[in-house]
Scaffold this motif. Sequence first.
Motif, mmCIF file in Angstrom:
data_model
loop_
_atom_site.group_PDB
_atom_site.id
_atom_site.type_symbol
_atom_site.label_atom_id
_atom_site.label_comp_id
_atom_site.label_asym_id
_atom_site.label_seq_id
_atom_site.Cartn_x
_atom_site.Cartn_y
_atom_site.Cartn_z
ATOM 1 N N PRO A 182 5.523 -27.648 21.821
ATOM 2 C CA PRO A 182 4.169 -28.074 21.435
ATOM 3 C C PRO A 182 3.851 -29.464 21.966
ATOM 4 N N TRP A 183 2.642 -29.649 22.452
ATOM 5 C CA TRP A 183 2.141 -30.968 22.860
ATOM 6 C C TRP A 183 1.023 -31.359 21.898
ATOM 7 N N THR A 184 1.170 -32.495 21.269
ATOM 8 C CA THR A 184 0.152 -32.991 20.347
ATOM 9 C C THR A 184 -0.619 -34.133 20.999
ATOM 10 N N GLY A 185 -1.761 -34.465 20.418
ATOM 11 C CA GLY A 185 -2.559 -35.576 20.922
ATOM 12 C C GLY A 185 -3.425 -35.248 22.123
ATOM 13 N N LEU A 186 -3.489 -33.967 22.513
ATOM 14 C CA LEU A 186 -4.312 -33.557 23.655
ATOM 15 C C LEU A 186 -5.453 -32.675 23.157
ATOM 16 N N ASN A 187 -6.663 -33.007 23.567
ATOM 17 C CA ASN A 187 -7.853 -32.222 23.226
ATOM 18 C C ASN A 187 -8.351 -31.543 24.491
ATOM 19 N N VAL A 188 -7.886 -30.344 24.733
ATOM 20 C CA VAL A 188 -8.125 -29.649 26.000
ATOM 21 C C VAL A 188 -9.168 -28.559 25.800
ATOM 22 N N ALA A 189 -10.263 -28.663 26.550
ATOM 23 C CA ALA A 189 -11.259 -27.594 26.545
ATOM 24 C C ALA A 189 -10.931 -26.557 27.610
ATOM 25 N N GLN A 190 -10.667 -27.026 28.848
ATOM 26 C CA GLN A 190 -10.368 -26.128 29.955
ATOM 27 C C GLN A 190 -9.362 -26.790 30.888
ATOM 28 N N PHE A 191 -8.469 -25.975 31.475
ATOM 29 C CA PHE A 191 -7.547 -26.423 32.506
ATOM 30 C C PHE A 191 -8.081 -26.042 33.885
ATOM 31 N N THR A 192 -7.616 -26.770 34.902
ATOM 32 C CA THR A 192 -7.859 -26.368 36.277
ATOM 33 C C THR A 192 -6.793 -26.990 37.160
ATOM 34 N N ILE A 193 -6.603 -26.445 38.336
ATOM 35 C CA ILE A 193 -5.633 -26.963 39.306
ATOM 36 C C ILE A 193 -6.391 -27.401 40.550
ATOM 37 N N TYR A 194 -6.154 -28.640 40.967
ATOM 38 C CA TYR A 194 -6.840 -29.184 42.128
ATOM 39 C C TYR A 194 -5.841 -29.973 42.974
ATOM 40 N N ASN A 195 -5.708 -29.579 44.253
ATOM 41 C CA ASN A 195 -4.764 -30.225 45.162
ATOM 42 C C ASN A 195 -3.345 -30.247 44.609
ATOM 43 N N GLY A 196 -2.942 -29.146 43.967
ATOM 44 C CA GLY A 196 -1.586 -29.034 43.466
ATOM 45 C C GLY A 196 -1.301 -29.836 42.214
ATOM 46 N N ILE A 197 -2.323 -30.311 41.519
ATOM 47 C CA ILE A 197 -2.155 -31.114 40.307
ATOM 48 C C ILE A 197 -2.940 -30.462 39.184
ATOM 49 N N LEU A 198 -2.367 -30.465 37.988
ATOM 50 C CA LEU A 198 -3.007 -29.879 36.822
ATOM 51 C C LEU A 198 -3.940 -30.899 36.173
ATOM 52 N N TYR A 199 -5.176 -30.480 35.921
ATOM 53 C CA TYR A 199 -6.175 -31.318 35.243
ATOM 54 C C TYR A 199 -6.693 -30.571 34.012
ATOM 55 N N TYR A 200 -7.266 -31.334 33.091
ATOM 56 C CA TYR A 200 -7.974 -30.691 31.990
ATOM 57 C C TYR A 200 -9.185 -31.528 31.595
ATOM 58 N N GLY A 201 -10.218 -30.816 31.140
ATOM 59 C CA GLY A 201 -11.383 -31.476 30.588
ATOM 60 C C GLY A 201 -11.256 -31.533 29.086
ATOM 61 N N THR A 202 -11.588 -32.671 28.498
ATOM 62 C CA THR A 202 -11.378 -32.854 27.076
ATOM 63 C C THR A 202 -12.378 -32.047 26.260
ATOM 64 N N SER A 203 -11.931 -31.604 25.094
ATOM 65 C CA SER A 203 -12.811 -30.877 24.180
ATOM 66 C C SER A 203 -13.507 -31.813 23.206
ATOM 67 N N SER A 204 -13.185 -33.104 23.276
ATOM 68 C CA SER A 204 -13.829 -34.082 22.403
ATOM 69 C C SER A 204 -15.151 -34.534 23.010
ATOM 70 N N ALA A 205 -15.814 -35.464 22.344
ATOM 71 C CA ALA A 205 -17.151 -35.877 22.759
ATOM 72 C C ALA A 205 -17.153 -36.828 23.952
ATOM 73 N N THR A 206 -15.982 -37.272 24.412
ATOM 74 C CA THR A 206 -15.945 -38.257 25.495
ATOM 75 C C THR A 206 -16.333 -37.669 26.838
ATOM 76 N N GLY A 207 -16.006 -36.382 27.056
ATOM 77 C CA GLY A 207 -16.328 -35.749 28.321
ATOM 78 C C GLY A 207 -15.423 -36.152 29.466
ATOM 79 N N PHE A 208 -14.255 -36.738 29.175
ATOM 80 C CA PHE A 208 -13.354 -37.194 30.231
ATOM 81 C C PHE A 208 -12.582 -36.022 30.835
ATOM 82 N N ALA A 209 -12.109 -36.216 32.077
ATOM 83 C CA ALA A 209 -11.173 -35.310 32.739
ATOM 84 C C ALA A 209 -9.864 -36.064 32.953
#
Length: 325
Positions: A159-186
């Motif tokens: 389990p990983w805690t402290g992460l608010n993940v709405a969606q995952f994606t892979i770009y240039n061989g690196i895993l990214y996620y967009g936050t599910s919180s109100a900040t809108g950060f990637a």
Amino acid sequence: DLVKALGVYNDTLAVFCERAVWLVYMQDTTPGNWRIVKSKSSYSSRSPYGLFEYNDKLGFPAMQNDKFVGIGALSGDTTEPDKATLTLATAGSDLISQRIEPDMFDVQESYVGNISSIVFKNKAYIALTKVTASTTNNRVYVMDFSISRIKSQEESWVPWTGLNVAQFTIYNGILYYGTSSATGFAYKQATSVYSDDGTAIDSYYWTKEFSGGKKEESFNKDFRYANFLVDLAGAYYMNIAIRTDSDSGDGTNYQIDLDPESSVWGTLVWGVGTWGAGNNQSDERLYMAGARGKRVQYKFSNQNTVNQRFKVHYANFTYNLKGPR
């Protein structure tokens, strides 16, 4: 039935509905030749972003009787055109998250539609909503399936805690996620640069209970010696704890030296070190003083210390038989 998710499974389109899973086998580009059958899966799914493919299986967040029950996997052999209906009709699913079943019971069923999954470098990342007060994804479970091709091994979970993940994606061989919180950060995740706060991961596990010979399960025993084959992984120690008869305590602890006792050119201290390549493994024998009961159980631990891996290849034990009581 209402369609909730679509997934590709071998040459089949898997249609996950609220009540059942349907399989559309497309053996060619002619729609008239396609076959539609109902899977024998006991589960359905209501998570459009939660499907992921691994090891010839299709993982999915599973629902049963309107309740979220864990992560399931649709499995079966690759179909052939002349027996598509027979093969697809036998395709079923089972739960692969039994090891973390208590955690699965805490998942908020009102937000199973937000569950998001992706596969990246032999691991599945599953983001979901836990605890009653949460309304967005606030937990990630990482399922390592790289060892599950070995017959005797299963998937492992972290389990990983402290992460608010709405969606995952892979770009240039690196895993990214967009936050599910109100900040809108990637956020960039799982990069080649690693840092932590220096806190160790307490790596340990308890084995099942062993009762000796098949006809001696109900007999009392004086346990004498425990024998292990361990990897000599480095100049440090590991712990082996022993307890009997479903004791809930920590058991009796023993310390095992994992030093391969070797030195190479440029590191040998003359008169002190041992020249040579050393050993990869060692047979260890522990005297189980005062251990009595019907069953014995072991705990293997890295002493809660950073960079102290361990591996136990086999374990057995000897005992004196006392008789049934």
